[in-house]
Write a protein that holds these residues in place. Structure first.
Motif, PDB file in Angstrom:
ATOM      1  N   LEU A 173       0.849  -1.256  -0.023  1.00  0.00           N
ATOM      2  CA  LEU A 173      -0.038   0.102   0.041  1.00  0.00           C
ATOM      3  C   LEU A 173       0.834   1.264  -0.104  1.00  0.00           C
ATOM      4  O   LEU A 173       0.273   2.325  -0.397  1.00  0.00           O
ATOM      5  N   VAL A 174       2.209   1.212   0.314  1.00  0.00           N
ATOM      6  CA  VAL A 174       2.863   2.542   0.398  1.00  0.00           C
ATOM      7  C   VAL A 174       4.124   2.420  -0.466  1.00  0.00           C
ATOM      8  O   VAL A 174       4.499   3.338  -1.271  1.00  0.00           O
ATOM      9  N   VAL A 175       4.852   1.365  -0.392  1.00  0.00           N
ATOM     10  CA  VAL A 175       6.115   1.193  -1.362  1.00  0.00           C
ATOM     11  C   VAL A 175       5.885   1.138  -2.798  1.00  0.00           C
ATOM     12  O   VAL A 175       6.641   1.849  -3.407  1.00  0.00           O
ATOM     13  N   VAL A 176       5.200   0.165  -3.128  1.00  0.00           N
ATOM     14  CA  VAL A 176       4.902  -0.169  -4.410  1.00  0.00           C
ATOM     15  C   VAL A 176       4.216   0.755  -5.134  1.00  0.00           C
ATOM     16  O   VAL A 176       4.585   1.429  -6.214  1.00  0.00           O
ATOM     17  N   PRO A 177       3.179   1.672  -4.380  1.00  0.00           N
ATOM     18  CA  PRO A 177       2.664   2.973  -5.292  1.00  0.00           C
ATOM     19  C   PRO A 177       3.668   3.985  -5.515  1.00  0.00           C
ATOM     20  O   PRO A 177       3.612   4.668  -6.288  1.00  0.00           O
ATOM     21  N   ALA A 178       4.570   4.176  -4.347  1.00  0.00           N
ATOM     22  CA  ALA A 178       5.156   5.224  -4.354  1.00  0.00           C
ATOM     23  C   ALA A 178       6.408   4.865  -5.336  1.00  0.00           C
ATOM     24  O   ALA A 178       6.989   5.990  -6.163  1.00  0.00           O
TER      25      ALA A 178
ATOM     26  N   ILE B 229       5.833   3.347  -8.214  1.00  0.00           N
ATOM     27  CA  ILE B 229       5.344   3.616  -9.488  1.00  0.00           C
ATOM     28  C   ILE B 229       4.892   5.100  -9.761  1.00  0.00           C
ATOM     29  O   ILE B 229       5.492   5.434 -10.996  1.00  0.00           O
ATOM     30  N   VAL B 230       4.884   5.822  -8.696  1.00  0.00           N
ATOM     31  CA  VAL B 230       4.779   7.295  -9.177  1.00  0.00           C
ATOM     32  C   VAL B 230       5.928   8.031  -9.294  1.00  0.00           C
ATOM     33  O   VAL B 230       6.037   8.780 -10.165  1.00  0.00           O
ATOM     34  N   ALA B 231       6.937   7.497  -8.529  1.00  0.00           N
ATOM     35  CA  ALA B 231       8.308   7.945  -8.960  1.00  0.00           C
ATOM     36  C   ALA B 231       8.834   7.809 -10.183  1.00  0.00           C
ATOM     37  O   ALA B 231       9.393   8.633 -10.800  1.00  0.00           O
ATOM     38  N   SER B 232       8.281   6.717 -10.859  1.00  0.00           N
ATOM     39  CA  SER B 232       9.007   6.267 -12.099  1.00  0.00           C
ATOM     40  C   SER B 232       8.190   6.788 -13.357  1.00  0.00           C
ATOM     41  O   SER B 232       8.490   6.866 -14.393  1.00  0.00           O
ATOM     42  N   LEU B 233       7.040   7.260 -13.033  1.00  0.00           N
ATOM     43  CA  LEU B 233       6.105   7.860 -14.043  1.00  0.00           C
ATOM     44  C   LEU B 233       6.662   9.189 -14.876  1.00  0.00           C
ATOM     45  O   LEU B 233       6.542   9.306 -15.985  1.00  0.00           O
ATOM     46  N   GLY B 234       7.209  10.214 -14.145  1.00  0.00           N
ATOM     47  CA  GLY B 234       7.397  11.298 -14.562  1.00  0.00           C
ATOM     48  C   GLY B 234       9.002  11.662 -15.063  1.00  0.00           C
ATOM     49  O   GLY B 234       9.427  12.484 -15.807  1.00  0.00           O
TER      50      GLY B 234
END
Length: 54
Positions: free
Chosen positions: A14-19, A21-26
């Motif tokens: 719930l915390v590490v995986v979404p963080a 993914i968000v960090a690698s998107l931009g």
């Protein structure tokens, strides 16, 4: 599965995986884009010298 393992699993999912993914998107930190006009992809090390062993 113990309660500690379940809590760590939930924290990771719930915390590490979404963080991550968000960090690698931009951005693309490795600059993996294809430049068809480039003669080479090598980059200069910026002042690195070869040391001479005697």
């Amino acid at each position: 599965m113990t309660m500690r393992n379940l809590a760590l699993l939930l924290l990771y999912c719930l915390v590490v995986v979404p963080a991550g993914i968000v960090a690698s998107l931009g951005r693309d930190p490795l600059r993996r884009g294809i430049d068809r006009t480039a003669a080479t992809y090598w980059t200069d090390a910026g002042g690195a010298r070869r040391s001479r062993r005697t």
